[in-house]
Enzyme design. Structure first.
Site, PDB file in Angstrom:
ATOM      1  N   LYS A   1      21.378   1.943  -2.605  1.00 12.32           N
ATOM      2  CA  LYS A   1      20.656   0.768  -3.113  1.00 12.32           C
ATOM      3  C   LYS A   1      21.584  -0.351  -3.600  1.00 12.32           C
ATOM      4  CE  LYS A   1      16.409   3.034  -4.706  1.00 12.32           C
ATOM      5  NZ  LYS A   1      15.555   3.248  -5.878  1.00 12.32           N
TER       6      LYS A   1
ATOM      7  N   ASN B   1      15.981  -2.184  -2.346  1.00 10.99           N
ATOM      8  CA  ASN B   1      15.422  -0.973  -1.734  1.00 10.99           C
ATOM      9  C   ASN B   1      14.631  -1.250  -0.462  1.00 10.99           C
ATOM     10  OD1 ASN B   1      13.083  -1.936  -2.907  1.00 10.99           O
ATOM     11  ND2 ASN B   1      12.528  -0.014  -3.883  1.00 10.99           N
TER      12      ASN B   1
ATOM     13  N   GLY C   1       3.464   8.805 -12.499  1.00 14.59           N
ATOM     14  CA  GLY C   1       4.506   8.148 -11.687  1.00 14.59           C
ATOM     15  C   GLY C   1       4.047   7.645 -10.332  1.00 14.59           C
TER      16      GLY C   1
HETATM   17  N1  LIG Z   1       7.777   6.508  -8.981  1.00 15.41           N
HETATM   18  C1  LIG Z   1       8.640   5.857  -8.219  1.00 15.41           C
HETATM   19  O1  LIG Z   1       8.250   5.072  -7.340  1.00 15.41           O
HETATM   20  C2  LIG Z   1      10.121   6.024  -8.456  1.00 15.41           C
HETATM   21  C3  LIG Z   1      11.018   5.079  -7.923  1.00 15.41           C
HETATM   22  C4  LIG Z   1      12.395   5.231  -8.173  1.00 15.41           C
HETATM   23  C5  LIG Z   1      12.839   6.323  -8.919  1.00 15.41           C
HETATM   24  N2  LIG Z   1      11.946   7.220  -9.400  1.00 15.41           N
HETATM   25  C6  LIG Z   1      12.394   8.367 -10.234  1.00 15.41           C
HETATM   26  O2  LIG Z   1      13.127   7.834 -11.322  1.00 15.41           O
HETATM   27  C7  LIG Z   1      14.101   8.746 -11.780  1.00 15.41           C
HETATM   28  C8  LIG Z   1      15.419   8.030 -12.033  1.00 15.41           C
HETATM   29  O3  LIG Z   1      15.896   7.489 -10.817  1.00 15.41           O
HETATM   30  P1  LIG Z   1      17.151   6.491 -10.804  1.00 15.41           P
HETATM   31  O4  LIG Z   1      17.315   6.046  -9.389  1.00 15.41           O
HETATM   32  O5  LIG Z   1      17.025   5.472 -11.871  1.00 15.41           O
HETATM   33  O6  LIG Z   1      18.349   7.490 -11.175  1.00 15.41           O
HETATM   34  P2  LIG Z   1      19.757   7.138 -11.843  1.00 15.41           P
HETATM   35  O7  LIG Z   1      20.188   5.764 -11.490  1.00 15.41           O
HETATM   36  O8  LIG Z   1      20.654   8.272 -11.504  1.00 15.41           O
HETATM   37  O9  LIG Z   1      19.475   7.156 -13.438  1.00 15.41           O
HETATM   38  C9  LIG Z   1      19.159   8.357 -14.095  1.00 15.41           C
HETATM   39  C10 LIG Z   1      18.810   8.064 -15.549  1.00 15.41           C
HETATM   40  O10 LIG Z   1      18.452   9.283 -16.180  1.00 15.41           O
HETATM   41  C11 LIG Z   1      19.342   9.560 -17.277  1.00 15.41           C
HETATM   42  N3  LIG Z   1      19.634  10.994 -17.364  1.00 15.41           N
HETATM   43  C12 LIG Z   1      19.881  11.814 -16.323  1.00 15.41           C
HETATM   44  N4  LIG Z   1      20.129  13.064 -16.792  1.00 15.41           N
HETATM   45  C13 LIG Z   1      20.044  12.999 -18.143  1.00 15.41           C
HETATM   46  C14 LIG Z   1      20.192  13.961 -19.184  1.00 15.41           C
HETATM   47  N5  LIG Z   1      20.494  15.246 -18.932  1.00 15.41           N
HETATM   48  N6  LIG Z   1      20.005  13.551 -20.459  1.00 15.41           N
HETATM   49  C15 LIG Z   1      19.685  12.268 -20.735  1.00 15.41           C
HETATM   50  N7  LIG Z   1      19.547  11.305 -19.781  1.00 15.41           N
HETATM   51  C16 LIG Z   1      19.710  11.677 -18.508  1.00 15.41           C
HETATM   52  C17 LIG Z   1      20.576   8.761 -16.948  1.00 15.41           C
HETATM   53  O11 LIG Z   1      21.334   8.540 -18.126  1.00 15.41           O
HETATM   54  P3  LIG Z   1      22.908   8.179 -18.049  1.00 15.41           P
HETATM   55  O12 LIG Z   1      22.964   6.723 -17.734  1.00 15.41           O
HETATM   56  O13 LIG Z   1      23.414   8.531 -19.373  1.00 15.41           O
HETATM   57  O14 LIG Z   1      23.486   9.011 -16.930  1.00 15.41           O
HETATM   58  C18 LIG Z   1      19.964   7.483 -16.365  1.00 15.41           C
HETATM   59  O15 LIG Z   1      19.446   6.654 -17.371  1.00 15.41           O
HETATM   60  C19 LIG Z   1      14.179   9.823 -10.699  1.00 15.41           C
HETATM   61  O16 LIG Z   1      13.527  10.951 -11.202  1.00 15.41           O
HETATM   62  C20 LIG Z   1      13.400   9.262  -9.534  1.00 15.41           C
HETATM   63  O17 LIG Z   1      12.721  10.278  -8.825  1.00 15.41           O
HETATM   64  C21 LIG Z   1      10.593   7.088  -9.205  1.00 15.41           C
END
Ligand SMILES: NC(=O)c1ccc[n+]([C@@H]2O[C@H](COP(=O)([O-])OP(=O)(O)OC[C@H]3O[C@@H](n4cnc5c(N)ncnc54)[C@H](OP(=O)(O)O)[C@@H]3O)[C@@H](O)[C@H]2O)c1
Length: 264
Positions: free
Chosen positions: A72, A93, A245
């Site tokens: 992305k 995206n 979600g």
């Molecule tokens: N519904 C939809 O259409 C949609 C669209 C996009 C994404 N999503 C979902 O959104 C979620 C995040 O996606 P993303 O692309 O934003 O991922 P990402 O860029 O990897 O970000 C992950 C986030 O989660 C936090 N995190 C991960 N593990 C953690 C832990 N053990 N303790 C505390 N914080 C934690 C990270 O914190 P740090 O910064 O500290 O690492 C960061 O803020 C995924 O589950 C994805 O499936 C849904």
């Protein structure tokens, strides 16, 4: 529907690819609309991304690409035109191929989230919002919430520096929206949003302090599977209204189809 020489081709770009649901979703939409198109998976690793994108300029059957993890951010530098929203967020995206081969990139994660909330009758404008997370999805959602005119946005993230960076970038585009760096305490907010990946596994800890949730709050998830995450289950027990979600993705599907010209 039969694939012929007229069929528009679309792709989902990811690495790994097996988990994506976009082919099922968009092919179903094209069939529903009687649109002569097909969406196929393109499994491309980061080291092959630039060559792949460049080659897509020459593909006249191509309508566009949906882009997901881990591409992305990288695709921003590879397109010919990037919309303001994608530039602010620092990620895209979806990419549309124009008739002359130019590639236009934009980002619908935030608009999808906001649209899903609004379709459920929830208006974030004028309300205090707590956002857990500062990753890719959280960045997109934060910009959409600021655009919607929230009265206050609190960003709480495990890695504080990422929350601070997001606050600074928001401030440059929306200087009038008060943005705070938060703790696990979500009290005092009207809407709570989990945009972390905590909740994907049922054994995950909650992304915030459950004791800070109270009746009257709206608690929203962006995780789709499980549909009821531990946070949503806890919020429901505490008398909060919950928002799942799925609507984010459903709304994105419509927005992407419109952007890609997948019409009836
Ligand atoms: N519904 C939809 O259409 C949609 C669209 C996009 C994404 N999503 C979902 O959104 C979620 C995040 O996606 P993303 O692309 O934003 O991922 P990402 O860029 O990897 O970000 C992950 C986030 O989660 C936090 N995190 C991960 N593990 C953690 C832990 N053990 N303790 C505390 N914080 C934690 C990270 O914190 P740090 O910064 O500290 O690492 C960061 O803020 C995924 O589950 C994805 O499936 C849904």
């Amino acid at each position: 529907m039969q694939i012929t020489g007229h069929t528009r081709v679309f792709g989902i770009l990811a690495d790994p690819i097996a988990q994506v649901k976009t082919p099922q979703m968009l092919n179903a939409l094209m069939a529903e609309r009687g649109f002569d198109g097909v969406l196929v998976p393109f499994w491309v690793a980061p080291d092959g991304l630039a060559a792949f994108i460049d080659g897509m300029r020459a593909c006249r059957s191509l309508g566009g690409l949906i882009v997901t993890v881990p591409h992305k951010t990288a695709v921003l530098a590879l397109g010919d035109e990037v919309t303001a929203v994608a530039r602010h967020i620092g990620a895209a995206n979806v990419i549309r191929r124009e008739a002359d081969g130019r590639l236009v990139a934009t980002m619908y994660d935030g608009a999808g989230f906001l649209g899903g909330m609004r379709e459920a009758g929830i208006e974030p404008g004028g309300r205090a919002v707590y956002l857990a997370g500062a990753g890719g999805a959280a960045n997109a959602i934060a910009f959409s919430l600021a655009e919607a005119g929230v009265s206050q946005l609190t960003i709480a993230n495990r890695t504080r520096a990422k929350a601070e960076d997001l606050r600074e970038r928001l401030g440059r585009v929306y200087p009038d929206v008060p943005v705070m760096i938060g703790s696990p305490d979500a009290s005092g907010h009207d809407i709570v949003v989990n945009a972390t990946s905590l909740g994907l596994k049922l054994a995950d800890p909650l992304p915030l302090d459950a004791a800070s949730l109270s009746p009257g709050m709206i608690v929203a998830e962006i995780i789709m599977d499980p549909e009821i995450t531990p946070l949503l289950a806890t919020a429901r027990e505490k008398g909060c209204r919950i928002h799942r979600g799925w609507p984010m993705l459903e709304r994105q599907r419509e927005l992407m189809a419109e952007f890609l010209g997948i019409g009836p």
